[in-house]
Design an enzyme around this catalytic site. Structure first.
Site, PDB file in Angstrom:
ATOM      1  N   ARG A   1      34.130  32.574  34.399  1.00 33.16           N
ATOM      2  CA  ARG A   1      34.986  33.385  33.522  1.00 33.16           C
ATOM      3  C   ARG A   1      34.084  34.068  32.493  1.00 33.16           C
ATOM      4  O   ARG A   1      33.639  33.452  31.530  1.00 33.16           O
ATOM      5  CB  ARG A   1      36.029  32.513  32.832  1.00 33.16           C
TER       6      ARG A   1
ATOM      7  N   ARG B   1      32.051  35.164  40.850  1.00 31.88           N
ATOM      8  CA  ARG B   1      32.764  34.056  41.496  1.00 31.88           C
ATOM      9  C   ARG B   1      32.359  33.909  42.956  1.00 31.88           C
ATOM     10  O   ARG B   1      32.333  32.790  43.491  1.00 31.88           O
ATOM     11  CB  ARG B   1      34.270  34.246  41.352  1.00 31.88           C
TER      12      ARG B   1
ATOM     13  N   ARG C   1      36.235  42.306  30.328  1.00 30.30           N
ATOM     14  CA  ARG C   1      37.445  41.611  29.900  1.00 30.30           C
ATOM     15  C   ARG C   1      37.131  40.725  28.701  1.00 30.30           C
ATOM     16  O   ARG C   1      36.131  40.007  28.689  1.00 30.30           O
ATOM     17  CB  ARG C   1      38.019  40.761  31.039  1.00 30.30           C
TER      18      ARG C   1
ATOM     19  N   GLU D   1      40.462  31.105  42.110  1.00 28.86           N
ATOM     20  CA  GLU D   1      40.714  32.464  42.583  1.00 28.86           C
ATOM     21  C   GLU D   1      39.414  33.233  42.791  1.00 28.86           C
ATOM     22  O   GLU D   1      38.562  33.295  41.910  1.00 28.86           O
ATOM     23  CB  GLU D   1      41.589  33.211  41.577  1.00 28.86           C
TER      24      GLU D   1
ATOM     25  N   SER E   1      42.382  38.836  44.781  1.00 31.04           N
ATOM     26  CA  SER E   1      43.845  38.957  44.723  1.00 31.04           C
ATOM     27  C   SER E   1      44.219  40.347  45.210  1.00 31.04           C
ATOM     28  O   SER E   1      43.417  41.280  45.154  1.00 31.04           O
ATOM     29  CB  SER E   1      44.367  38.718  43.307  1.00 31.04           C
TER      30      SER E   1
END
Length: 440
Positions: free
Chosen positions: A276, A402, A261, A348, A351
């Site tokens: 991130r 994470r 990403r 987060e 999800s």
């Protein structure tokens, strides 16, 4: 892609859905105009084609001047038909592109608003009170250095900012998390998959990642290929252009892949550490089922995510994401956010999204269901069948960086060692504690 009948039959519903996401209704109006132009182009083409066929049938019986006039007329009609066919093709493409610009309408239950308008559905566990334990928690960067687990400096040297090496126990933690996730998925009946991280444009577009998320996607220059940001992309396209046997549904897959990403628009956010990053590994659940079963399957995916976080012995909460923070394809999304002690907030970790038939319409994935014949009641022997789009759903089982951040910070001890959650111990040679290394 939305159901075209919804656009024609209830455009006001779509306008309200756009408003709920905080978007303009202009996309709906453009799609309606494109649909009108498309249907007009089809009528024009069919009328000209009918005239051409009728004139052609008269030629064999005609003679002299009449035949010459008919030949001239059919020649002119042939040119007109060709032009009308091109106009129809352009109108069809414009209509499809206009439809693709409309997001999946959010579920009625999804909160309205933007990123900060989520609703907390559940809070599980209690964050540790480090002050009561008599020490201040270290962040994952310092802990990773002490354990010899995370090397950010060499990651930046080799690949640039937001890259990293997992070394020693850090690499072992990744393998442990992947093994634990795959074990849980296998026991739940998922088919395990190693998915490609490079896909063709249709796969990326079919899942909605060349829409609002296009700026976050890596494209391979000189090749018609993209790096995926999630194995959802490859798994959604896995059954593209197929008709799935209804008796096999739901089809459940657990896919491992590297993910890439750009993190566009996140400058200044989480630039330190591995929260991130531009590349990470992930185990993603992906399901094909019927529209009628999609909502129940969504709850099951959430349950599997929660079960995994429970195994990691983390404090976390579940939020119902607001409509304006949903991806293009999602009708509803639940996030599981773990407590990160040094940030004093929930972040987060996983999800899960219900994309209903939005992706399957783009990728042409269908199943057969009974279609009552006129005069027939419920399905019976000899029942006619029709094909309908399936529903697709996705859910993260573990995103490695994470998860490592949450484990290190949550289970740290005063000396920088880390208590290993019991479920991970078999995958870490039975170790109960990870000790700092000399010179860490």
């Amino acid at each position: 892609m939305i159901d075209p009948r919804l656009l024609r039959d209830d455009p006001d519903l779509l306008r309200a859905a756009q408003e709920k996401r905080g978007l303009s209704a202009d996309a709906v109006d453009r799609a309606l105009a494109a649909d009108t132009a498309r249907r007009a182009a089809i009528v024009d083409y069919e009328q000209l084609r009918a005239e051409q066929k009728a004139a052609s049938k008269l030629i064999p019986q005609a003679q002299g001047t009449e035949k010459a006039e008919l030949l001239t007329r059919t020649k002119r009609l042939a040119a007109d038909v060709k032009e009308a066919e091109a106009v129809q093709a352009r109108a069809e493409e414009d209509w499809r592109e206009a439809l693709k610009a409309i997001p999946n309408p959010a579920a009625d239950e999804a909160p309205a608003g933007g990123e900060d308008d989520y609703v907390v559905l559940e809070t599980v566990g209690t964050p540790r009170d480090f002050a009561a334990e008599g020490f201040s928690p270290r962040d994952h960067i310092e802990l990773g250095r002490m354990l010899g687990a995370i090397d950010l400096e060499r990651g930046a040297k080799v690949s640039g900012s937001r890259f990293y090496f997992l070394t020693g126990i850090g690499a072992q933690l990744e393998f442990a998390l992947v093994n634990l996730a795959m074990e849980q998925a296998r026991e739940a009946g998922f088919t395990q998959v190693i998915a490609p991280s490079l896909v063709k444009p249709r796969a990326m577009e079919g899942t909605g990642f060349l829409g609002q998320a296009a700026d976050d996607v890596y494209r391979i220059e000189g090749e018609d290929m993209y790096l995926v940001g999630t194995s959802e992309v490859a798994m959604a396209a896995y059954h593209s252009d197929e008709i799935l046997d209804a008796d096999t549904l739901p089809l459940r897959y657990a896919a491992f892949s590297p993910c890439f990403r750009k993190e566009a628009g996140s400058h200044g956010l989480d630039t330190k550490g591995i929260i991130r990053v531009h590349w990470f590994d992930k185990v993603e659940m992906f399901v094909y089922t019927t529209l009628e079963q999609a909502a129940a399957e969504h709850q099951r995916l959430l349950g599997w995510e929660k079960a995994f976080l429970d195994k990691l012995e983390l404090a976390y909460r579940v939020i119902d994401t607001a409509a304006g923070d949903l991806g293009l394809s999602a009708q509803r999304k639940f996030d599981c956010e773990a407590w990160i002690p040094t940030q004093g907030r929930y972040r987060e970790l996983t999800s899960t999204s219900n994309c209903t038939d939005f992706q399957s319409r783009r990728l042409d994935i269908r199943t057969r269901v009974p279609s009552p014949r006129p005069g027939e009641g419920a399905a019976g022997s000899g029942q006619a069948m029709q094909t309908v789009p399936v529903a697709t759903l996705n859910g993260t089982l573990t995103a490695i960086p994470r998860a490592i951040v949450a484990i290190l910070e949550t289970h740290q001890q005063a000396d920088g060692s880390i208590r290993v959650p019991q479920a991970l111990q078999p995958w870490l040679q039975g170790r109960e504690v990870l000790e700092p290394v000399a010179g860490g």
